[in-house]
Design a protein around this motif. Structure first.
Motif: not given
Length: 486
Positions: A116-130
């Motif tokens: 499983l990989a969470a892409n477009k994960a750069e920056g703090a905006a992606a923390d919740a999705g990860v």
């Protein structure tokens, strides 16, 4: 031992961007709009010291019917079954969607190894999705940014133990054999024959809905490429390596090429440029026509492009199975071919049916023959004997009262055949006489259809010392009573 990694996920989560990152080239088309990728694209990936095959797939859709989206989903599910490992990509910024949850359940059942990989994960905006990705039940997600190359070390750490596992299995299953190396020397034909390591590069080009993908599927013997009644299904130039009745071939399926004025969509522009790039990389180009509407203006442009790029050309007329008066139609086709494409005089014209497979054996022989002619080399002695006969039959023109002299001819290159003629006034040589020589080369040295390059170069009769100032020796200057030059 190499392994196969399939990248799967919803549309527009960055699968093609990651594919391009892993193969190190911009092979797959990338755009912001979802659903750009439709076919399965394979590439040789490198990640640290790992070497493996990566498959870019179409975005997983919820449709299961025979619609375009449904057929794309079936093709992606097939890639999941083929692959050793599935890399399930989600969009970290969008978070986990109900569609992601559904496909996570499907992957758990169909694949033994899912990462499983969470892409477009750069920056703090992606923390919740990860963090939300843990709810999919596929273990700890890798935090990735395919666009910026972040998280590749974490992906390597996940792949490494699986690669070792596949290597151990392969070593256990490998039979013990005595291997003898056969050193291949130069073959009698004087050109490189296609091998499994270096297969013959063939591009299939034509207008939309001519049947290119259907033709390649028939040659493969399986539905590897997405097909259907809709025009313009293929977008990427997909390459497939296959054994075509003993001929190792790497075949490119290209997007249909419409008139430039009709192409407005950005993705279609990218698709056409990808197809043009495939033509430049190919050695033989198969121009596929529709028997119902052959030799339209766009067909002629495509064939002319292949000739200008110096590629061997084979013209194939598809959908021959639905033609009624075949003899009359074939006669009209040959007449139109000779009239509309004189630069490809003698190129093979093959009638095929991608649906039934009829004529594919003749197409294969024509491709191999075109490749041989494309590599043809003629000795200098043969060329100069031939040139003497051509000059005697039809002397060159005499502009301004001085006849142009053709003194010597040699072949400078192959792929396509290129010839150089040394003459007195190359700039005054009319195009018609060059055409006369090119047509003679085609007929007398059996080079039908292949592009021939003929270059006229100057060979001057002038005295090399003419115009140079003569100097008087010092001894002679003393005898003449002249002092040293001032």
């Amino acid at each position: 031992m190499s392994f196969t990694l399939a990248i799967v996920g919803r549309p527009n989560v960055g699968k093609s961007t990651l594919f391009n990152r892993l193969v190190g080239k911009r092979l797959a088309l990338v755009d912001d709009q979802p659903g750009v990728t439709r076919d399965l694209r394979e590439g040789e990936a490198r990640l640290g010291d790992l070497r493996f095959t990566v498959i870019d797939t179409a975005g997983l859709e919820e449709a299961t019917d025979e619609s375009l989206q449904g057929r794309m989903r079936k093709l992606t599910e097939r890639a999941v079954d083929m692959a050793d490992i599935c890399l399930f990509l989600i969009d970290a910024r969008a978070g986990v969607t109900p569609t992601d949850e559904m496909f996570a359940g499907i992957l758990r059942k169909r694949s033994a190894h899912v990462i499983l990989a969470a892409n477009k994960a750069e920056g703090a905006a992606a923390d919740a999705g990860v963090i939300e990705a843990y709810s999919l039940g596929l273990g700890e997600p890798i935090r990735l940014s395919a666009e910026h190359g972040e998280g590749m070390n974490d992906l390597y750490s996940q792949l490494m133990p699986l690669a070792d596992l596949f290597a151990e299995r392969a070593a256990a299953d490998a039979p013990e054999t005595d291997v003898s190396l056969d050193e291949d020397g130069d073959d009698d034909e004087g050109y490189r024959k296609p091998t499994i390591a270096k297969p013959l590069q063939v591009a299939v080009v034509g207008r939309p809905n001519a049947g290119k993908s259907t033709l390649i599927n028939k040659i493969l013997g399986e539905d590897r490429l997405l097909t259907g009644p809709e025009a313009g299904i293929t977008r990427d130039a997909i390459s497939l390596t296959l054994d075509w009745d003993g001929l190792p071939v790497r075949m490119f399926d290209t997007a249909g090429m419409r008139k430039k004025a009709k192409v407005q969509d950005k993705v279609e522009k990218l698709s056409v440029s990808d197809g043009l790039r495939a033509v430049k990389f190919a050695e033989v180009v198969v121009v596929l026509l529709d028997a119902a509407i052959p030799f339209e203006q766009q067909d002629l442009r495509i064939a002319d492009l292949a000739e200008r790029e110096g590629r061997a050309v084979v013209v194939a007329v598809n959908k021959w199975d639905i033609e009624d008066d075949k003899q009359a139609k074939l006669r009209d086709l040959r007449e139109a071919f000779e009239r509309l494409l004189p630069q490809l005089r003698g190129a093979p014209l093959i009638t095929v049916s991608a649906k039934t497979g009829r004529g594919l054996d003749r197409l294969r022989d024509a491709v191999e023959r075109a490749y041989e002619v494309w590599n043809r080399r003629v000795t200098t002695a043969q060329l100069n004997r031939w040139l003497a006969g051509m000059l005697e039959a039809h002397p060159p023109p005499a502009p301004g009262g001085r006849r142009i002299k053709l003194r010597y001819m040699t072949q400078a290159k192959t792929r396509p055949p290129g010839f150089v003629v040394m003459c007195s006034s190359p700039e005054k040589m009319p195009e018609s006489y060059s055409r006369y020589l090119v047509n003679g080369l085609r007929e007398d040295f059996d080079m039908p259809g292949t592009p021939i390059r003929l270059h006229m170069r100057s060979q001057s009769d002038k005295n090399p010392y003419k115009g140079k100032k003569k100097s008087t020796p010092s001894r002679l200057r003393k005898h003449l009573g002249k002092g040293p030059p001032g």
